[in-house]
Enzyme design. Structure first.
Site, PDB file in Angstrom:
ATOM      1  N   GLY A   9      10.044 -44.067 -44.459  1.00  0.00           N
ATOM      2  CA  GLY A   9       9.389 -43.629 -43.220  1.00  0.00           C
ATOM      3  C   GLY A   9      10.328 -43.701 -42.028  1.00  0.00           C
ATOM      4  O   GLY A   9       9.906 -43.949 -40.895  1.00  0.00           O
ATOM      5  N   GLY A  12       9.558 -41.782 -38.794  1.00  0.00           N
ATOM      6  CA  GLY A  12       8.351 -42.092 -38.030  1.00  0.00           C
ATOM      7  C   GLY A  12       8.650 -42.748 -36.695  1.00  0.00           C
ATOM      8  O   GLY A  12       9.808 -43.034 -36.376  1.00  0.00           O
ATOM      9  N   GLN A  13       7.594 -43.012 -35.935  1.00  0.00           N
ATOM     10  CA  GLN A  13       7.756 -43.559 -34.576  1.00  0.00           C
ATOM     11  C   GLN A  13       8.556 -44.864 -34.595  1.00  0.00           C
ATOM     12  O   GLN A  13       9.530 -45.017 -33.863  1.00  0.00           O
ATOM     13  CB  GLN A  13       6.380 -43.800 -33.948  1.00  0.00           C
ATOM     14  CG  GLN A  13       6.468 -44.270 -32.504  1.00  0.00           C
ATOM     15  CD  GLN A  13       5.211 -44.996 -32.035  1.00  0.00           C
ATOM     16  OE1 GLN A  13       4.348 -45.364 -32.822  1.00  0.00           O
ATOM     17  NE2 GLN A  13       5.114 -45.180 -30.732  1.00  0.00           N
ATOM     18  N   LEU A  14       8.150 -45.797 -35.433  1.00  0.00           N
ATOM     19  CA  LEU A  14       8.845 -47.082 -35.522  1.00  0.00           C
ATOM     20  C   LEU A  14      10.086 -46.997 -36.396  1.00  0.00           C
ATOM     21  O   LEU A  14      11.126 -47.567 -36.077  1.00  0.00           O
ATOM     22  CB  LEU A  14       7.905 -48.109 -36.154  1.00  0.00           C
ATOM     23  CG  LEU A  14       7.311 -49.169 -35.252  1.00  0.00           C
ATOM     24  CD1 LEU A  14       6.170 -49.852 -35.968  1.00  0.00           C
ATOM     25  CD2 LEU A  14       8.353 -50.190 -34.842  1.00  0.00           C
ATOM     26  N   ASP A  35      13.032 -40.637 -45.874  1.00  0.00           N
ATOM     27  CA  ASP A  35      11.765 -40.119 -45.374  1.00  0.00           C
ATOM     28  C   ASP A  35      11.353 -38.963 -46.279  1.00  0.00           C
ATOM     29  O   ASP A  35      12.179 -38.382 -46.982  1.00  0.00           O
ATOM     30  CB  ASP A  35      11.917 -39.628 -43.921  1.00  0.00           C
ATOM     31  CG  ASP A  35      10.580 -39.515 -43.210  1.00  0.00           C
ATOM     32  OD1 ASP A  35      10.188 -40.480 -42.533  1.00  0.00           O
ATOM     33  OD2 ASP A  35       9.912 -38.474 -43.357  1.00  0.00           O
ATOM     34  N   ASP A  50      10.060 -39.346 -51.489  1.00  0.00           N
ATOM     35  CA  ASP A  50       8.613 -39.497 -51.534  1.00  0.00           C
ATOM     36  C   ASP A  50       8.397 -40.839 -52.239  1.00  0.00           C
ATOM     37  O   ASP A  50       8.591 -40.937 -53.458  1.00  0.00           O
ATOM     38  CB  ASP A  50       8.003 -38.337 -52.331  1.00  0.00           C
ATOM     39  CG  ASP A  50       6.521 -38.534 -52.580  1.00  0.00           C
ATOM     40  OD1 ASP A  50       5.990 -39.618 -52.242  1.00  0.00           O
ATOM     41  OD2 ASP A  50       5.888 -37.603 -53.117  1.00  0.00           O
ATOM     42  N   TYR A 140      -7.315 -46.460 -43.275  1.00  0.00           N
ATOM     43  CA  TYR A 140      -5.986 -47.003 -42.938  1.00  0.00           C
ATOM     44  C   TYR A 140      -6.057 -48.533 -42.880  1.00  0.00           C
ATOM     45  O   TYR A 140      -5.234 -49.236 -43.480  1.00  0.00           O
ATOM     46  CB  TYR A 140      -5.543 -46.422 -41.599  1.00  0.00           C
ATOM     47  CG  TYR A 140      -4.320 -47.056 -40.983  1.00  0.00           C
ATOM     48  CD1 TYR A 140      -3.057 -46.877 -41.534  1.00  0.00           C
ATOM     49  CD2 TYR A 140      -4.435 -47.812 -39.814  1.00  0.00           C
ATOM     50  CE1 TYR A 140      -1.943 -47.444 -40.941  1.00  0.00           C
ATOM     51  CE2 TYR A 140      -3.320 -48.377 -39.220  1.00  0.00           C
ATOM     52  CZ  TYR A 140      -2.083 -48.189 -39.784  1.00  0.00           C
ATOM     53  OH  TYR A 140      -0.976 -48.749 -39.192  1.00  0.00           O
ATOM     54  N   LYS A 144      -4.296 -51.322 -45.261  1.00  0.00           N
ATOM     55  CA  LYS A 144      -3.418 -52.381 -44.732  1.00  0.00           C
ATOM     56  C   LYS A 144      -3.942 -53.759 -45.129  1.00  0.00           C
ATOM     57  O   LYS A 144      -3.151 -54.646 -45.464  1.00  0.00           O
ATOM     58  CB  LYS A 144      -3.288 -52.264 -43.207  1.00  0.00           C
ATOM     59  CG  LYS A 144      -2.455 -51.067 -42.743  1.00  0.00           C
ATOM     60  CD  LYS A 144      -1.008 -51.197 -43.178  1.00  0.00           C
ATOM     61  CE  LYS A 144      -0.154 -50.019 -42.733  1.00  0.00           C
ATOM     62  NZ  LYS A 144       1.205 -50.058 -43.301  1.00  0.00           N
TER      63      LYS A 144
HETATM   64  N1  SER Z   1      -1.056 -47.518 -33.903  1.00  0.00           N
HETATM   65  C1  SER Z   1      -1.769 -47.468 -35.147  1.00  0.00           C
HETATM   66  C2  SER Z   1      -2.833 -46.462 -35.120  1.00  0.00           C
HETATM   67  O1  SER Z   1      -3.297 -46.161 -34.047  1.00  0.00           O
HETATM   68  C3  SER Z   1      -2.372 -48.814 -35.432  1.00  0.00           C
HETATM   69  O2  SER Z   1      -1.656 -49.455 -36.395  1.00  0.00           O
HETATM   70  O3  SER Z   1      -3.237 -46.013 -36.148  1.00  0.00           O
END
Ligand code: SER
Length: 312
Positions: A9, A12-14, A35, A50, A140, A144
């Site tokens: 990933g 991604g943002q992070l 990614d 993947d 989600y 987690k």
């Molecule tokens: N920033 C994430 C979201 O909004 C939360 O882990 O899904």
């Protein structure tokens, strides 16, 4: 020992910012960014991956002699609600693949991001506790919460050194978030800088835990650098930065952009945000490995505006 790092990933943002940080820390040649998409824009090693494909993941781990994995690939809260079964399949399969490949090939350390989404409507909203019973409202969050249990299980059963943080909403100028419920807090800055009005998908008073990217990255590095014996939580650590609602953020941005306008049009993401905490008790992270955030709302806003202006 020379570490060799794998990131999933990385686009991604992070993942994007963490990849740059890990390249700086371990050396560009010692980081393998991966990614699903190949359009990731950094120098150094990159492979399309993947992570639901165990064999491909394993071949990369073997080829590069990987010693640490940062598993950032996931579908986030808002996107996840559109395709719940696919979100479960992807989030769980990739995590279990990462844990299994790490067990088989004796990877030294694994990082797995969890989220404030693990808490549900039943949780106490203020200073939500580390050991709050988890009953998530989104798939989600369900993935987690399950992932935290898998991480804890691999540590107990195989002594795999897997570490995790429950990130709040992450705000940064380096990259854009995608598919989350906290994304508004990044999008709003882009509109303000462009002198455009902002339509907010959460109501003015929706208080949520957030963290500035610099703090989120530093927390990750500090957790991964901490001595093994200090890590008492093998599910995932509560992590706090700041808490604010859209109106408070809007007013703060207005100090710099007095003409800035906002209107509120809550959508399905409001129902998700309504089940999440207002603020987080991260005293376990503080006690175990010295966590302390540096950025509050004011410092974060100032840094976001300054850095986004530099890119204009
Ligand atoms: N920033 C994430 C979201 O909004 C939360 O882990 O899904």
């Amino acid at each position: 020992m020379q570490e060799k790092i794998l990131i999933t990933g990385a686009g991604g943002q992070l993942g994007f910012v963490l990849t740059l940080k890990l390249q700086e820390k371990f050396g560009v040649d010692h980081v393998i960014a991966t990614d699903l998409y190949s359009k990731v824009g950094f120098s150094g090693h990159f492979e399309t991956l993947d992570a639901t494909d165990f064999q491909k993941l394993e071949s990369i781990v073997i080829k590069h002699n990987i010693t640490q994995i940062y598993h950032l690939a996931a579908i986030l809260s808002a996107s996840g609600e559109k395709t719940p079964t696919m979100t479960w399949d992807l989030n769980m399969k990739t995590l279990i693949n990462v844990l299994e490949v790490s067990r088989i090939h004796e990877v030294n350390k694994v990082f797995f991001p969890s989220s404030i989404a693990v808490f549900g409507a039943n949780a106490l909203k203020d200073n939500t506790a580390q050991d709050q019973f988890l009953l998530p409202s989104t798939i989600y969050g369900v993935s987690k919460a399950a992932g935290e249990n898998w991480a804890n299980y691999y540590h107990q059963k195989y002594r795999l050194d897997v570490r995790s943080l429950r990130y709040p909403g992450v705000i940064g100028h380096e990259s854009l978030p995608g598919g989350g419920t906290t994304d508004y807090a990044v999008d709003i800055f882009h509109k303000a800088i462009d002198n455009k009005p902002f339509e907010c998908f959460l109501s003015a008073s929706t208080l949520l835990p957030m963290i500035y990217m610099d703090d989120a990255i530093r927390a990750t590095i500090e957790l991964m650098d901490a001595p093994k014996e200090n890590i008492t939580i093998r599910s995932s650590y509560n992590l706090a930065g700041m808490s604010f609602n859209p109106n408070q953020l809007f007013l703060r941005i207005r100090n710099t952009y007095p003409e800035f306008k906002i209107n509120y049009k809550p959508d399905f993401r409001q129902q998700i945000a309504d089940t999440w905490p207002n603020s987080i008790d991260d005293s376990k992270a503080a006690n175990d490995w010295g966590w302390k955030p540096k950025y509050d709302l004011e410092a974060m806003t100032e840094s976001m505006i300054k850095n986004l202006k530099l890119k204009q």
